[in-house]
Write a protein that holds these residues in place. Structure first.
Motif, PDB file in Angstrom:
ATOM      1  N   THR A  29       7.240  17.637 -24.426  1.00  0.00           N
ATOM      2  CA  THR A  29       8.545  17.054 -24.114  1.00  0.00           C
ATOM      3  C   THR A  29       8.331  15.698 -23.461  1.00  0.00           C
ATOM      4  N   ARG A  30       9.037  14.704 -23.941  1.00  0.00           N
ATOM      5  CA  ARG A  30       8.950  13.376 -23.336  1.00  0.00           C
ATOM      6  C   ARG A  30      10.321  12.722 -23.425  1.00  0.00           C
ATOM      7  N   THR A  31      10.582  11.789 -22.536  1.00  0.00           N
ATOM      8  CA  THR A  31      11.858  11.083 -22.515  1.00  0.00           C
ATOM      9  C   THR A  31      11.610   9.601 -22.734  1.00  0.00           C
ATOM     10  N   LEU A  32      12.273   9.041 -23.739  1.00  0.00           N
ATOM     11  CA  LEU A  32      12.145   7.619 -24.024  1.00  0.00           C
ATOM     12  C   LEU A  32      12.872   6.811 -22.953  1.00  0.00           C
ATOM     13  N   VAL A  39      11.539  16.718 -27.891  1.00  0.00           N
ATOM     14  CA  VAL A  39      10.777  17.943 -27.687  1.00  0.00           C
ATOM     15  C   VAL A  39      10.243  18.408 -29.032  1.00  0.00           C
ATOM     16  N   CYS A  40       8.962  18.705 -29.088  1.00  0.00           N
ATOM     17  CA  CYS A  40       8.300  19.057 -30.346  1.00  0.00           C
ATOM     18  C   CYS A  40       7.504  20.346 -30.182  1.00  0.00           C
ATOM     19  N   LEU A 219      16.332  15.097 -29.293  1.00  0.00           N
ATOM     20  CA  LEU A 219      15.766  15.211 -30.633  1.00  0.00           C
ATOM     21  C   LEU A 219      14.705  16.301 -30.574  1.00  0.00           C
ATOM     22  N   ALA A 220      14.987  17.415 -31.241  1.00  0.00           N
ATOM     23  CA  ALA A 220      14.080  18.564 -31.252  1.00  0.00           C
ATOM     24  C   ALA A 220      13.452  18.691 -32.633  1.00  0.00           C
ATOM     25  N   ILE A 221      12.141  18.872 -32.662  1.00  0.00           N
ATOM     26  CA  ILE A 221      11.411  18.952 -33.929  1.00  0.00           C
ATOM     27  C   ILE A 221      10.471  20.144 -33.871  1.00  0.00           C
ATOM     28  N   ASP A 231       4.940  10.863 -33.360  1.00  0.00           N
ATOM     29  CA  ASP A 231       5.288  10.037 -32.197  1.00  0.00           C
ATOM     30  C   ASP A 231       5.537   8.590 -32.605  1.00  0.00           C
ATOM     31  N   GLU A 232       4.684   8.076 -33.463  1.00  0.00           N
ATOM     32  CA  GLU A 232       4.840   6.689 -33.914  1.00  0.00           C
ATOM     33  C   GLU A 232       6.150   6.512 -34.669  1.00  0.00           C
TER      34      GLU A 232
END
Length: 458
Positions: A29-32, A39-40, A219-221, A231-232
Motif C-alpha cells: 500500500t502506498r499513497t501518491l 493497494v496491490c 486504486l486497488a489491483i 508501479d511505473e
C-alpha cells in the motif's frame, strides 16, 4: 447504478461489506503525493489481473451544498449520467475506438455510481494490465464528454428509469433505503422524469470537474503482475493527476413507521429495515453470524420457516448494509465508524401478506430463542467456502482491498478474519441480539392493499 438490494458479497457499490480479504501477506500500500492510495495484492497463480478505482463522491455528492428539495430532485441521476458520459470517448479514442481498444486487450470493464463513490472496475488477461491502466487514466482524466452524445446518454437513463418503474421490488427497496437513512443519505442513482428534463451538459461537466480527482481515491489491483512495471505504469498514469477533497456524507435522518404504496397487482412486496452496527464495529461479525443464521442459504431461518414450512412467500431474505464514517453526523459513533442497517424483503400474494410480515418479523425478533450449534457451524462453513472460492477471483480481491481501505482505513488479513469467524460462539450471538433487539422496524409495502402496522410497531 446504485444497487436496490443489499448484498452479502459483491463489489460494494453502496458500501456493502465484502467478506473476501487477503490470501497472503504480500500486500503493498502506498499513497501518491496527490492523495491517491494504491493497494496491490499479487496472485501469481492466476492468469488474470483486475483493478478497481474508487473516486469518493458518488450519488451523495449530487446535492452537496443544496438544501432546496426541488433542486435536489432535479439532480437525481447526475452521478450516473456523468459515468455514462465519461465512457463515451477518452484520450486519443472516440467512443467506438475506446471500446475496441479494450476489446483488443481482452478487458471487461464497467463503471457505476453509489452513495459514497464512483467506481470503475475491470478484469483482463494478466499481460493487459499495464496498457489497461493507461486506458483507465484516459477514461477518468481525459474524457471527451461529447455534447453530441448527451441526448443519447439521457435516453439510456430514461430506459433505465422505465425498467425501474416496471420493477416493484426495486421501487420498494429504494424507498425503504430512503426511509432508513433519510432522503439525502438514502437517495438512489436512478434519474427522474423531472431531472431528465432539467439536467444539462454543463451539470455533467461541473460534476466531473468537482469530483473526478485523485484526492482520497483508491486504486486497488489484484492478480498476476510485475511490481516494477505496474508501479511505473501507475506513476505515469496518475502521478500528476489533480488532487481534491470529498465533502463526505450527509447525516442519517430516518423516517419511522409504516408506509404503503398502492399498486394494482397480484403480488404484495414487503420491505423492512432497522438500525444496525456498521462494518468495523467490534461486534460486527457476531451480529453478522446472527443475520447469517437468519437468512444465509436455503437452510436459514427465513427460508425454511417462512417459505418452506408455511409456504407463505416465493422469496424472503435479510441482509446487512454499511456506509463509511459520516463526519457531518451529530452522532459520535457515526462519525467514527459510519452507519449500518439490516434490510429485508418478502414477496408474496395479497392474501398471505399480513401473515408473511408477522412471521418474518417474529423470526427477526426471536432469533436467539432457540439457537442451535449446527446453525452456527453451517454459517461458518459457508463463509469459509466463499473465502476459498474467491481466492480464484482477482476481481473480487480488488473489490475487497478497496472496500477495506475505504471503510476501515486498513486491509484485514485473511488470518485475522478466519480467527474472528472461528471464535464466534452461540453465547456471543445470544448476548448480542438480546441487548440489540430492534426497537424500531421500518416497513414499506407495495401492492393492492395496506397491511396492519401492528407488526412494525410491536
Amino acid at each position: 447504478m446504485s444497487n436496490s438490494k443489499p448484498h452479502h458479497r459483491s463489489i460494494p457499490l453502496d458500501g456493502v461489506l465484502i467478506l473476501s480479504t487477503l490470501a497472503n501477506p504480500d500486500i503493498r500500500t502506498r499513497t501518491l503525493a496527490n492523495g491517491m492510495t494504491v493497494v496491490c495484492q499479487p496472485m501469481p497463480w492466476l492468469r488474470t489481473a483486475s483493478y478497481t478505482l474508487w473516486l469518493p463522491g458518488g450519488i451523495s455528492a449530487e446535492i452537496h451544498g443544496i438544501e432546496n428539495e426541488s433542486e435536489c430532485l432535479a439532480r437525481c441521476g447526475l452521478s450516473s449520467l456523468t459515468v455514462e458520459m465519461v465512457q463515451r470517448g477518452a484520450g486519443p479514442y472516440n467512443s467506438r475506438q475506446f471500446v475496441a481498444a479494450e476489446d483488443n486487450l481482452g478487458i471487461d470493464s464497467g463503471g457505476s455510481s453509489s452513495t459514497s463513490v464512483t467506481s470503475f472496475s475491470a478484469a483482463m488477461p494478466a499481460e493487459s494490465l499495464v496498457p489497461g491502466i493507461g486506458l483507465l487514466a484516459d477514461l477518468v482524466r481525459r474524457p471527451h464528454l461529447p455534447i453530441d452524445q448527451f441526448e443519447d446518454a439521457k435516453l439510456m437513463m430514461h430506459q433505465e428509469l422505465m425498467a425501474y418503474l416496471d420493477e416493484p421490488t426495486q421501487r420498494l427497496m429504494r424507498r425503504l433505503r430512503e426511509r432508513q437513512y433519510g432522503v439525502r443519505l438514502g437517495r438512489g442513482g436512478i434519474a427522474s422524469e423531472e431531472s431528465l428534463e432539467t439536467l444539462t451538459m454543463e451539470d455533467v461537466r461541473e460534476f466531473y470537474e468537482n469530483h473526478y480527482h485523485a484526492g482520497q481515491s483508491i486504486l486497488a489491483i489484484a492478480g498476476n503482475f510485475d511490481d516494477d512495471s505496474l508501479d511505473e505504469a501507475i506513476d505515469e498514469a496518475f502521478g500528476d493527476w489533480k488532487t481534491g477533497q470529498w465533502p463526505g456524507l450527509a447525516a442519517a435522518e430516518p423516517i419511522d413507521g409504516y408506509e404503503h404504496i398502492e399498486l394494482p397487482s397480484s403480488q404484495t412486496h414487503i420491505g423492512f429495515s432497522f438500525d444496525n452496527i456498521p462494518y468495523g464495529h467490534p461486534d460486527y461479525f457476531v451480529m453478522r453470524a446472527g443475520i447469517g443464521i437468519l437468512s444465509d442459504g436455503m437452510s436459514s431461518r427465513l427460508f425454511d420457516r417462512v417459505r418452506e414450512q408455511h409456504g407463505l412467500c416465493y422469496s424472503v431474505w435479510a441482509s446487512t448494509h454499511s456506509l463509511p464514517p459520516i463526519k457531518n453526523s451529530p452522532d459520535p459513533e457515526s462519525q467514527k465508524r459510519g452507519v449500518g442497517a439490516v434490510f429485508g424483503y418478502a414477496g408474496t400474494t395479497p392474501a398471505r401478506a399480513q401473515q408473511t410480515l408477522d412471521l418474518t418479523l417474529h423470526e427477526v425478533r426471536h432469533l436467539v430463542d432457540d439457537l442451535e450449534p449446527s446453525e452456527l457451524e453451517r454459517w461458518k462453513v459457508r463463509i469459509q467456502s466463499s473465502l476459498i472460492m474467491e481466492q480464484e477471483s482477482s476481481g473480487s480481491r480488488a473489490g475487497s482491498l478497496a472496500s477495506d481501505l475505504f471503510q476501515l482505513g486498513r486491509v484485514v488479513p485473511t488470518e485475522e478474519l478466519e480467527q474472528t469467524i472461528e471464535s464466534i460462539t452461540l453465547e456471543q450471538i445470544r448476548h448480542y441480539f438480546q441487548s440489540h433487539t430492534p426497537d424500531t422496524i421500518r416497513v414499506t409495502t407495495i401492492g393492492p392493499e395496506p397491511l396492519s402496522k401492528t407488526s412494525a410497531d410491536e
